[in-house]
Design an enzyme around this catalytic site. Structure first.
Site: not given
Length: 255
Positions: A54, A56, A201
């Site tokens: 999934r 972002d 990230r």
């Protein structure tokens, strides 16, 4: 009635205009939603794809994976061609195949590779703004690589995970991290068995601090050991992140 079959799709997409991969009640503009509608348009069936990862909002992919069940008689390897006539131009199925009915992309051993791309130029380059994170100050990629080595192996990555994560365990294994410079881009490549919410990230944001000289490489070890999100660096913006590939360690069972 035709027998149901399971089809696997390898999906590439530009995540700029999407609110992430996962279907959301608040917006129809997700990659999963686009795929569901395209498959429905092709087969007439109500389809809910099962995605392997999934991503972002704003994150891109060369090779995310999804499966779905269908009674359609379209050959597995032809779904890619048929769907690409329906899908918007920023989403493409690069490969499709029929797989065993029990195959589930999230219930098997995998390696996933992500890249985070930093545009390290004095001034922004507008045509690259959607696919890199612009950072204007000089970065020392050798120090970033030294810091990255502390993250390799099995660790509790609580410090490198969004506090809203609902994962039962924050233990993950990073198999490899490389930091390289390709012209004016610094590329952080991370391969592991799984990643937490915002993990790559946050790793990128932390390594950028090291590359800028704001943190020493050895401090990354203490960040890990603290198991405190506040100890690590900021979450780098989404546009620099790419899901590069999935590797199914035991292979993909076909029919």
């Amino acid at each position: 009635m035709a027998k149901k079959r399971r089809i696997m799709l390898t999906v590439s997409y530009d995540g700029t205009n999407y609110s992430g991969w996962a279907l959301q009640s608040s917006t129809p503009n997700t990659v999963e939603g686009v795929l569901n509608r395209a498959i429905h348009g092709l087969t007439g069936e109500d389809i809910a794809v099962i995605g392997a990862s999934r991503t972002d909002a704003g994150v891109h992919a060369y090779g995310n994976v999804a499966v779905f069940d269908t009674c359609s008689t379209i050959p597995g390897d032809r779904f890619s061609f048929a769907l690409n006539h329906i899908l918007p131009e920023d989403v493409r199925v690069v490969e499709s195949m029929e797989v065993a009915p029990e195959f589930h992309p999230r219930h098997c051993d995998t390696e996933k590779t992500y890249e985070y791309r930093v545009l390290n130029t004095k001034m922004p380059v507008p045509i690259r703004r959607l696919y890199t994170y612009h950072f204007s100050m000089p970065l020392d990629e050798e120090k970033m690589q030294e810091a990255a080595e502390y993250l390799v192996g099995e660790h509790d990555f609580t410090s490198f995970c969004n506090v809203e994560s609902q994962a039962a365990s924050h233990v993950r294994t990073i198999k490899d991290i490389t930091v390289t410079r390709n012209g004016d881009e610094v590329i952080i490549s991370v391969t592991g068995n799984g990643f937490l919410y915002n993990m790559v990230r946050i790793i990128a944001g932390t390594l950028i601090l090291v590359g800028r000289g704001k943190k020493e490489p050895s401090e990354v070890k203490r960040m890990l050991e603290s198991r405190d999100r506040k100890a690590a660096g900021p979450t780098a913006p989404p546009e620099g992140l790419f899901l590069i590939k999935y590797k199914f360690l035991d292979g993909v069972p076909t029919v």
